[in-house]
Motif scaffolding. Structure first.
Motif, PDB file in Angstrom:
ATOM      1  N   ASN A  88       0.974  -1.081   0.025  1.00 57.71           N
ATOM      2  CA  ASN A  88       0.074  -0.030   0.028  1.00 57.71           C
ATOM      3  C   ASN A  88       0.968   1.257   0.128  1.00 57.71           C
ATOM      4  O   ASN A  88       0.499   2.314  -0.472  1.00 57.71           O
ATOM      5  CB  ASN A  88      -0.739  -0.051   1.263  1.00 57.71           C
ATOM      6  N   MET A  89       2.049   1.280   0.591  1.00 57.23           N
ATOM      7  CA  MET A  89       2.849   2.308   0.681  1.00 57.23           C
ATOM      8  C   MET A  89       3.493   2.674  -0.656  1.00 57.23           C
ATOM      9  O   MET A  89       3.584   3.741  -1.174  1.00 57.23           O
ATOM     10  CB  MET A  89       4.013   2.351   1.585  1.00 57.23           C
ATOM     11  N   LEU A  90       3.753   1.551  -1.330  1.00 64.11           N
ATOM     12  CA  LEU A  90       4.186   1.710  -2.715  1.00 64.11           C
ATOM     13  C   LEU A  90       3.197   2.371  -3.592  1.00 64.11           C
ATOM     14  O   LEU A  90       3.554   3.114  -4.406  1.00 64.11           O
ATOM     15  CB  LEU A  90       4.993   0.488  -3.273  1.00 64.11           C
ATOM     16  N   ARG A  91       2.000   1.867  -3.455  1.00 61.98           N
ATOM     17  CA  ARG A  91       0.959   2.373  -4.399  1.00 61.98           C
ATOM     18  C   ARG A  91       0.485   3.568  -4.147  1.00 61.98           C
ATOM     19  O   ARG A  91       0.395   4.436  -4.845  1.00 61.98           O
ATOM     20  CB  ARG A  91      -0.292   1.344  -4.215  1.00 61.98           C
ATOM     21  N   CYS A  92       0.591   4.019  -2.838  1.00 58.23           N
ATOM     22  CA  CYS A  92       0.387   5.254  -2.442  1.00 58.23           C
ATOM     23  C   CYS A  92       1.528   6.392  -3.067  1.00 58.23           C
ATOM     24  O   CYS A  92       1.086   7.572  -3.427  1.00 58.23           O
ATOM     25  CB  CYS A  92       0.530   5.621  -0.822  1.00 58.23           C
ATOM     26  N   ALA A  93       2.578   5.831  -3.314  1.00 59.52           N
ATOM     27  CA  ALA A  93       3.792   6.774  -4.199  1.00 59.52           C
ATOM     28  C   ALA A  93       3.436   6.730  -5.538  1.00 59.52           C
ATOM     29  O   ALA A  93       4.367   7.220  -6.157  1.00 59.52           O
ATOM     30  CB  ALA A  93       4.968   6.557  -3.686  1.00 59.52           C
ATOM     31  N   GLY A  94       2.705   5.845  -6.086  1.00 58.32           N
ATOM     32  CA  GLY A  94       2.709   5.664  -7.573  1.00 58.32           C
ATOM     33  C   GLY A  94       3.771   4.715  -7.935  1.00 58.32           C
ATOM     34  O   GLY A  94       4.128   4.645  -8.984  1.00 58.32           O
ATOM     35  N   ALA A  95       4.390   3.939  -7.138  1.00 57.17           N
ATOM     36  CA  ALA A  95       5.775   3.301  -7.097  1.00 57.17           C
ATOM     37  C   ALA A  95       5.670   1.605  -7.320  1.00 57.17           C
ATOM     38  O   ALA A  95       6.635   1.107  -7.585  1.00 57.17           O
ATOM     39  CB  ALA A  95       6.490   3.808  -6.103  1.00 57.17           C
ATOM     40  N   TYR A  96       4.263   1.056  -7.245  1.00 57.04           N
ATOM     41  CA  TYR A  96       4.375  -0.314  -7.168  1.00 57.04           C
ATOM     42  C   TYR A  96       4.675  -0.989  -8.451  1.00 57.04           C
ATOM     43  O   TYR A  96       5.655  -2.078  -8.194  1.00 57.04           O
ATOM     44  CB  TYR A  96       2.885  -0.659  -6.985  1.00 57.04           C
ATOM     45  N   GLU A  97       4.390  -0.480  -9.558  1.00 58.59           N
ATOM     46  CA  GLU A  97       4.937  -1.293 -10.643  1.00 58.59           C
ATOM     47  C   GLU A  97       6.148  -1.132 -11.128  1.00 58.59           C
ATOM     48  O   GLU A  97       6.858  -1.900 -11.443  1.00 58.59           O
ATOM     49  CB  GLU A  97       3.825  -0.722 -11.834  1.00 58.59           C
ATOM     50  N   SER A  98       6.653   0.130 -10.915  1.00 57.17           N
ATOM     51  CA  SER A  98       7.937   0.400 -11.150  1.00 57.17           C
ATOM     52  C   SER A  98       9.034  -0.469 -10.049  1.00 57.17           C
ATOM     53  O   SER A  98       9.938  -0.935 -10.617  1.00 57.17           O
ATOM     54  CB  SER A  98       8.418   1.947 -10.857  1.00 57.17           C
ATOM     55  N   PHE A  99       8.536  -0.550  -8.944  1.00 63.14           N
ATOM     56  CA  PHE A  99       9.457  -1.282  -7.894  1.00 63.14           C
ATOM     57  C   PHE A  99       9.470  -2.725  -8.520  1.00 63.14           C
ATOM     58  O   PHE A  99      10.521  -3.513  -8.287  1.00 63.14           O
ATOM     59  CB  PHE A  99       8.518  -1.128  -6.481  1.00 63.14           C
ATOM     60  N   LEU A 100       8.136  -3.450  -8.775  1.00 66.70           N
ATOM     61  CA  LEU A 100       8.225  -4.732  -9.283  1.00 66.70           C
ATOM     62  C   LEU A 100       9.075  -4.949 -10.590  1.00 66.70           C
ATOM     63  O   LEU A 100      10.008  -5.979 -10.620  1.00 66.70           O
ATOM     64  CB  LEU A 100       6.777  -5.137  -9.400  1.00 66.70           C
ATOM     65  N   ARG A 101       9.201  -4.094 -11.492  1.00 69.53           N
ATOM     66  CA  ARG A 101      10.042  -4.259 -12.595  1.00 69.53           C
ATOM     67  C   ARG A 101      11.476  -4.209 -12.461  1.00 69.53           C
ATOM     68  O   ARG A 101      12.272  -4.640 -12.843  1.00 69.53           O
ATOM     69  CB  ARG A 101       9.748  -3.123 -13.666  1.00 69.53           C
ATOM     70  N   THR A 102      11.876  -3.278 -11.150  1.00 73.91           N
ATOM     71  CA  THR A 102      13.314  -3.115 -10.814  1.00 73.91           C
ATOM     72  C   THR A 102      13.802  -4.215  -9.998  1.00 73.91           C
ATOM     73  O   THR A 102      14.829  -4.632  -9.862  1.00 73.91           O
ATOM     74  CB  THR A 102      13.410  -1.761  -9.911  1.00 73.91           C
ATOM     75  N   ARG A 103      12.912  -4.653  -8.783  1.00 78.41           N
ATOM     76  CA  ARG A 103      13.236  -5.675  -8.011  1.00 78.41           C
ATOM     77  C   ARG A 103      12.966  -7.116  -8.249  1.00 78.41           C
ATOM     78  O   ARG A 103      13.318  -8.134  -7.840  1.00 78.41           O
ATOM     79  CB  ARG A 103      12.850  -5.379  -6.614  1.00 78.41           C
ATOM     80  N   ARG A 104      12.016  -7.180  -9.138  1.00 77.60           N
ATOM     81  CA  ARG A 104      11.252  -8.588  -9.523  1.00 77.60           C
ATOM     82  C   ARG A 104      11.287  -9.271  -8.123  1.00 77.60           C
ATOM     83  O   ARG A 104      10.182  -9.186  -7.479  1.00 77.60           O
ATOM     84  CB  ARG A 104      12.514  -9.381 -10.501  1.00 77.60           C
TER      85      ARG A 104
END
Length: 308
Positions: free
Chosen positions: A184-200
């Motif tokens: 939820n914190m990542l979604r809050c920042a609009g970062a969830y998809e970018s995080f998944l692509r970066t960290r896998r």
């Protein structure tokens, strides 16, 4: 550039980003708050308000009062409505510099503030509407304002506020005893998809915190925002490039950014509150230094409860 115009543009950038960041924080916390028992709800509401730099006005402060303080209070620059109203007022003062498209975007947003219900369900929709409007205003600014000093002050304000708001968002992680999930914190920042692509496959609290704090390519990370602010300050004062850092604001921003980038720890989570406090303090000090160098300093722009 006239001092008053530069100051107005700087605060347009800050206020629009403040409205966006507050909407993101409210949106991610509202559902959990709405399902808490009354006494716990009041306790969490007070803690969340404190993270946002404000203080409760009464002993009975709870969810309705939180919604008023952070979403609808036009008299407070710490609220969404207050920040958007202040952005529109600053755009009016800098009307000869702000593009017509950007002015119309802010003006239309201002007049749309009253068209939303002030209950929990209405606030969900209000927050999503604010995210759409602030994204549109930022897009209009980037595409219709010449990328000269005017735009640099606008981006400088936006970048400092973004670093501050991401720090505040991360500080709300432990407001509730159960804690907010990092998804939820990542979604809050609009970062969830970018995080998944970066960290896998590498997913955990430490990885998510590192991404929002230190990632050099994600635009809402604190390091990215501080780097943007540093670049704006360098372009605004190119005379100080060869020897040292005469510009106090650039020194403060640079020290905060390099500390985060080069500080390594095995337990980032335990140090996170200290890092967030350091970032917020650096933003306050940098803003004060920018005011002293470029503007006529105005106390009314500061966050409520902000200390240097």
């Amino acid at each position: 550039m006239l001092s008053r115009i530069a100051e107005s543009l700087f605060w347009i950038g800050r206020y629009v980003e403040r409205a966006d960041g507050t909407a993101r924080i409210l949106d991610v916390h509202l559902e959990r708050l709405n399902h808490l028992p009354l006494e716990e709800q009041r306790s969490v509401a007070r803690a969340l308000l404190a993270v946002m730099g404000a203080r409760p006005q009464s002993e009975d402060f709870g969810l309705p009062e939180l919604l008023h303080s952070l979403a609808y209070d036009k008299q407070s620059a710490s609220s969404i409505a207050g920040a958007l109203s202040a952005a529109r007022e600053n755009a009016r003062r800098a009307r000869e510099t702000v593009s017509s498209s950007m002015w119309e975007g802010l003006n239309t947003t201002y007049y749309g503030l009253n068209q939303h219900r002030k209950d929990v369900v209405g606030t969900y929709r209000f927050c999503n509407w604010v995210l759409e409007r602030t994204a549109m205003v930022r897009g209009l600014a980037d595409s219709t304002v010449s990328h000269d000093e005017s735009w640099l002050f606008l981006v400088l304000g936006r970048s400092l506020e973004r670093a501050d708001m991401t720090a505040r968002m991360l500080s709300t992680r432990d407001v509730q005893s159960a804690g907010m999930s990092w998804v939820n914190m990542l979604r809050c920042a609009g970062a969830y998809e970018s995080f998944l692509r970066t960290r896998r496959a590498a997913f955990g609290d430490q990885h998510a915190a590192e991404f929002l704090l230190l990632d050099r390519l994600f635009p809402r990370s604190i390091v990215f925002a501080l780097r943007d602010a540093d670049e704006c300050l360098a372009k605004l004062d190119p005379s100080a490039q060869r020897v040292g850092f005469i510009n106090d604001a650039r020194r403060i921003v640079g020290q905060a950014r390099t500390f985060l980038e080069f500080h390594r720890t095995d337990d980032l989570m335990s140090e996170l509150p200290e890092h967030m406090e350091r970032v917020q303090k650096a933003v306050t000090q940098a803003s004060d230094a920018i005011s002293r160098k470029y503007f006529n300093q105005a106390d009314e722009h500061a966050w409520v409860g902000e200390v240097s």
